[in-house]
Design an enzyme around this catalytic site. Structure first.
Site: not given
Length: 308
Positions: A85, A151
């Site tokens: 991905k 993140r």
């Protein structure tokens, strides 16, 4: 095999290293080789260095592959192991995705100490996610939820969740399973309503196209079904020019000799979503993915992507 160790390039996160070790272990078993026949080379990528901004603002998917591909091209490593991905649809000249390992669970996992499912979260709950696809899909289902940028590697995200920085987060089930942390999963999200990212759950191996000896080594661990599914998904993404700036989901499945593909594209705020389905013989995987992408692109029109 060459007398020198086969150098396997990877990012340095625990998940990336687990994927590199799985690749090495499969090669060892397939070719009856010792561990010293391989060397794992850790390469820090731009995506690892930049932690304070969404990737969509600083260059997208290629930030997790650029430095590794440079090492492949200049001969510092022989193969690179990636999460599929993370891979752009266009690769540098001379490089190709030359093997795929058997695909893990494709689903997104919901993790929360405060609710059993995404729909059970209280009004106005805060969910952390760095994925525009997940953000858009969360907002599509629950417009009241506040989604914040989130993140960091998997361990960092789990720590932030435990410390109460967010009420919930979504992560790839495959990564949690590969690290033996699937006990952290509160529930798995149904792909019927929450399509995964293109390539989610699949490990791919990138190498130089011209090196037949390396290609022969990799052929022994290659999973053809995963490649066929990824061929369709990546063809779909390529038509839509998919990147980290575009909320897109796509999943191909195989039933007998038939490939079924589902895709979705969303506005970043989840206010608008368009779905597509295509099916056909597995031999037509790329055509099916391309047709799905073209049908969706024609339906939504150029203005849909202009805001993204």
């Amino acid at each position: 095999m060459q007398s020198n160790p086969l150098r396997i390039g990877t990012r340095g996160s625990l998940l990336a290293l687990a994927q590199a070790h799985e690749t090495r272990d499969r090669l060892m078993a397939a070719h009856k080789l010792d561990e010293d026949a391989f060397e794992i080379v850790v390469i820090k990528t731009s995506g690892d260095k930049i932690q304070d901004r969404p990737l969509s603002e600083v260059g997208g998917k290629g930030l997790f592959t650029k430095e590794i591909e440079e090492a492949l091209l200049d001969g510092r490593i022989d193969i690179a192991v990636h999460s599929s991905k993370d891979m752009p649809t266009v690769l540098p000249d001379g490089l190709a995705l030359t093997a795929f390992l058997p695909r893990e669970d494709v689903r997104d996992a919901f993790l929360s100490p405060k609710a059993k499912t995404l729909t059970d979260l209280p009004q106005g709950a805060v969910v952390g996610s760095s994925s525009l696809r997940r953000q858009a899909m969360i907002k599509r289902l629950r417009p009241d939820i506040e989604v914040v940028m989130y993140r960091g590697n998997l361990q960092t995200r789990l720590r932030k969740l435990a410390e109460g920085e967010v009420d919930a987060t979504l992560l790839a089930a495959a990564g949690l399973k590969r690290l033996g942390q699937d006990k952290e999963i509160t529930c798995l999200l149904d792909t019927e309503t929450f399509l995964p990212a293109v390539g989610q759950g699949a490990i791919c191996i990138e190498s130089r196209e011209a090196e037949e000896k390396t290609l022969a080594l990799l052929a022994a661990i290659h999973d053809e079904e995963t490649q066929i599914r990824l061929d369709a998904e990546r063809a779909f993404l390529a038509v839509l020019d998919g990147s980290c700036r575009t909320p897109i989901g796509g999943l191909a499945t195989i039933d007998g000799g038939t490939l079924h593909f589902k895709g979705v594209v969303l506005k970043p705020d989840g206010s608008e979503a368009h779905d597509v389905q295509e099916s056909g013989p597995v031999a037509d995987a790329i055509r099916i993915g391309t047709a799905a992408g073209e049908a969706l692109k024609a339906r939504v029109g150029p203005d849909f992507f202009a805001d993204i």
